[in-house]
Design a protein around this motif. Structure first.
Motif, PDB file in Angstrom:
ATOM      1  N   ASN A 149     -11.839  52.517 -13.184  1.00 37.57           N
ATOM      2  CA  ASN A 149     -13.221  52.955 -13.085  1.00 37.57           C
ATOM      3  C   ASN A 149     -13.517  53.962 -14.187  1.00 37.57           C
ATOM      4  O   ASN A 149     -12.645  54.753 -14.561  1.00 37.57           O
ATOM      5  CB  ASN A 149     -13.478  53.593 -11.717  1.00 37.57           C
ATOM      6  CG  ASN A 149     -13.367  52.580 -10.602  1.00 37.57           C
ATOM      7  OD1 ASN A 149     -14.239  51.739 -10.440  1.00 37.57           O
ATOM      8  ND2 ASN A 149     -12.297  52.652  -9.821  1.00 37.57           N
ATOM      9  N   ARG A 188      -0.694  50.444  -8.679  1.00 40.93           N
ATOM     10  CA  ARG A 188      -0.351  50.029  -7.317  1.00 40.93           C
ATOM     11  C   ARG A 188       1.050  49.457  -7.242  1.00 40.93           C
ATOM     12  O   ARG A 188       1.763  49.634  -6.255  1.00 40.93           O
ATOM     13  CB  ARG A 188      -1.378  48.997  -6.819  1.00 40.93           C
ATOM     14  CG  ARG A 188      -1.039  48.375  -5.474  1.00 40.93           C
ATOM     15  CD  ARG A 188      -2.151  47.456  -5.002  1.00 40.93           C
ATOM     16  NE  ARG A 188      -2.544  46.489  -6.011  1.00 40.93           N
ATOM     17  CZ  ARG A 188      -1.905  45.344  -6.266  1.00 40.93           C
ATOM     18  NH1 ARG A 188      -0.809  45.028  -5.588  1.00 40.93           N
ATOM     19  NH2 ARG A 188      -2.352  44.517  -7.199  1.00 40.93           N
ATOM     20  N   GLU A 242      -6.023  46.343 -12.093  1.00 36.35           N
ATOM     21  CA  GLU A 242      -6.016  47.186 -10.888  1.00 36.35           C
ATOM     22  C   GLU A 242      -4.599  47.508 -10.426  1.00 36.35           C
ATOM     23  O   GLU A 242      -4.317  48.588  -9.911  1.00 36.35           O
ATOM     24  CB  GLU A 242      -6.807  46.487  -9.777  1.00 36.35           C
ATOM     25  CG  GLU A 242      -6.704  47.108  -8.408  1.00 36.35           C
ATOM     26  CD  GLU A 242      -5.505  46.593  -7.622  1.00 36.35           C
ATOM     27  OE1 GLU A 242      -4.928  47.394  -6.854  1.00 36.35           O
ATOM     28  OE2 GLU A 242      -5.146  45.417  -7.790  1.00 36.35           O
ATOM     29  N   GLY A 275      -7.727  51.855 -11.490  1.00 36.33           N
ATOM     30  CA  GLY A 275      -8.478  50.870 -10.704  1.00 36.33           C
ATOM     31  C   GLY A 275      -9.013  49.678 -11.455  1.00 36.33           C
ATOM     32  O   GLY A 275      -8.838  48.582 -11.014  1.00 36.33           O
ATOM     33  N   SER A 324     -11.550  45.743 -12.984  1.00 32.59           N
ATOM     34  CA  SER A 324     -10.397  45.660 -12.087  1.00 32.59           C
ATOM     35  C   SER A 324      -9.306  44.708 -12.573  1.00 32.59           C
ATOM     36  O   SER A 324      -8.383  44.381 -11.828  1.00 32.59           O
ATOM     37  CB  SER A 324     -10.858  45.226 -10.687  1.00 32.59           C
ATOM     38  OG  SER A 324     -11.474  43.949 -10.738  1.00 32.59           O
ATOM     39  N   GLY A 335     -16.792  49.608 -14.043  1.00 35.81           N
ATOM     40  CA  GLY A 335     -15.430  49.313 -13.647  1.00 35.81           C
ATOM     41  C   GLY A 335     -14.897  48.050 -14.295  1.00 35.81           C
ATOM     42  O   GLY A 335     -15.646  47.217 -14.803  1.00 35.81           O
TER      43      GLY A 335
END
Length: 354
Positions: free
Chosen positions: A325, A199, A195, A323, A192, A190
């Motif tokens: 990922n 969102r 991220e 994310g 982030s 991952g």
């Protein structure tokens, strides 16, 4: 992670009806310039079948193809991206009750479009860590319909397709004699840093029941980029993360990139642009749309059903999810079974009451 005796005993997919993207353009549901740039021919649409029932249909076929006794299953792992038909509920248990039943653990996995590979890695780890566990069932399913999601407008460059996929993993010497493929390695990682790209910056939203407009992932990305990040930086991080996972998985499997017969990427044009089309599954994927967590297992099933791979071939399943990922799996084909491709999607689904 390098695997010694983990196998793919079988796989299956359930796809909605075919919808030509240019019909959507003619009806004003898909921008013509975007359609030309995205290069899809069609997406799959499930009109009246909900994701858990799609998963049940795919899982039943995979279990039947595997010939693994239902009592051998120690895990049912279900990966999804969107709404599964109920809030505060575990779809994996529903799928388990209608397929392998028994006392297996049922888990839901939410890692966006990387969820299928995350579930595959989890299932392999589960079997390897528990000597008494002999088999695991991995499923994915999503439907991208209004009012929650606009398959052509909620995101950029990835028109969504409705469908489900399933894989049966097994371990041990007996499994290796009947399996379709051996799992050589899996990698999950991952980053982030970006991220917030899916969102956005708005306050937390209302419960699902209060949603009156479809998800707008494009607006969220614009909000995030307005904070100072650049689109090039986001794409670079996404590409680098996927490539790192892919390279690590190949290294751990001791397989060179030019020894791979087929690469399975997410069903999107830009993921597949660096390789010859005949080494990827893009020609199939552009007839299906992005299934979210299910692209890899469904495309693998397509390769086997159409006999596009041979015993001894190495196949790479590569993915990425918001994310961010990343996941990758390397498989070695052991045999090509005589599976028939299901004809009509609705014909593979049997409605059952609770």
């Amino acid at each position: 992670m390098w695997w010694k005796d983990i196998y793919v005993s079988a796989s299956a997919a359930w796809l909605g009806r075919r919808e030509d993207v240019w019909d959507a353009v003619a009806e004003g549901r898909y921008d013509a310039a975007e359609a030309a740039r995205d290069e899809y021919h069609a997406v799959r649409v499930a009109d009246d079948v909900h994701p858990p029932d799609m998963a049940v249909a795919a899982a039943r076929l995979a279990v039947e193809r595997s010939a693994v006794p239902t009592g051998d299953f120690a895990l049912v792992a279900h990966a999804s991206v969107g709404f599964q038909g109920r809030d505060h509920w575990v779809p994996a248990s529903y799928i388990q009750a209608r397929t392998v039943a028994g006392s297996a653990t049922a888990l839901d996995i939410r890692q966006a479009s990387n969820g299928g590979l995350a579930a595959l890695d989890l299932a392999a780890s589960w079997l390897a860590a528990r000597s008494e566990s002999r088999a695991a069932l991995v499923t994915t399913a999503d439907r991208y319909g209004l009012p929650e999601f606009d398959r052509y407008r909620s995101d950029n460059g990835l028109p969504r397709g409705d469908g489900a996929a399933a894989m049966v993993l097994s371990r041990g010497e007996r499994a290796g004699t009947t399996a379709v493929a051996r799992l050589l390695s899996t990698v999950l990682s991952g980053d982030s840093t970006h991220e917030g790209a899916y969102r956005g910056t708005r306050p937390w939203g209302e419960p699902r029941a209060g949603r009156t407009v479809p998800v707008d992932l494009r607006a969220r990305t614009r909000e995030y980029l307005a904070t100072g990040a650049t689109g090039d930086a986001v794409v670079a991080a996404l590409t680098a993360g996927q490539q790192r996972a892919l390279k690590q998985a190949l290294d751990e499997a001791e397989v060179k990139a030019d020894e791979v017969a087929r690469y399975v990427f997410p069903n999107g044009r830009w993921w597949n642009s660096d390789l010859d089309a005949d080494r990827t599954t893009w020609e199939w994927g552009r007839q299906v749309g992005h299934m979210g967590a299910g692209d890899q297992a469904a495309a693998f099933t397509h390769l086997v059903e159409t006999r596009a791979v041979r015993a001894g071939d190495r196949v790479v399943l590569s993915g990425a999810g918001v994310g961010m990922n990343f996941g990758c799996a390397v498989l070695e084909m052991l045999q090509i079974p005589d599976w028939e491709t299901p004809g009509n999607a609705a014909g593979t689904w049997v409605e059952e009451s609770l």
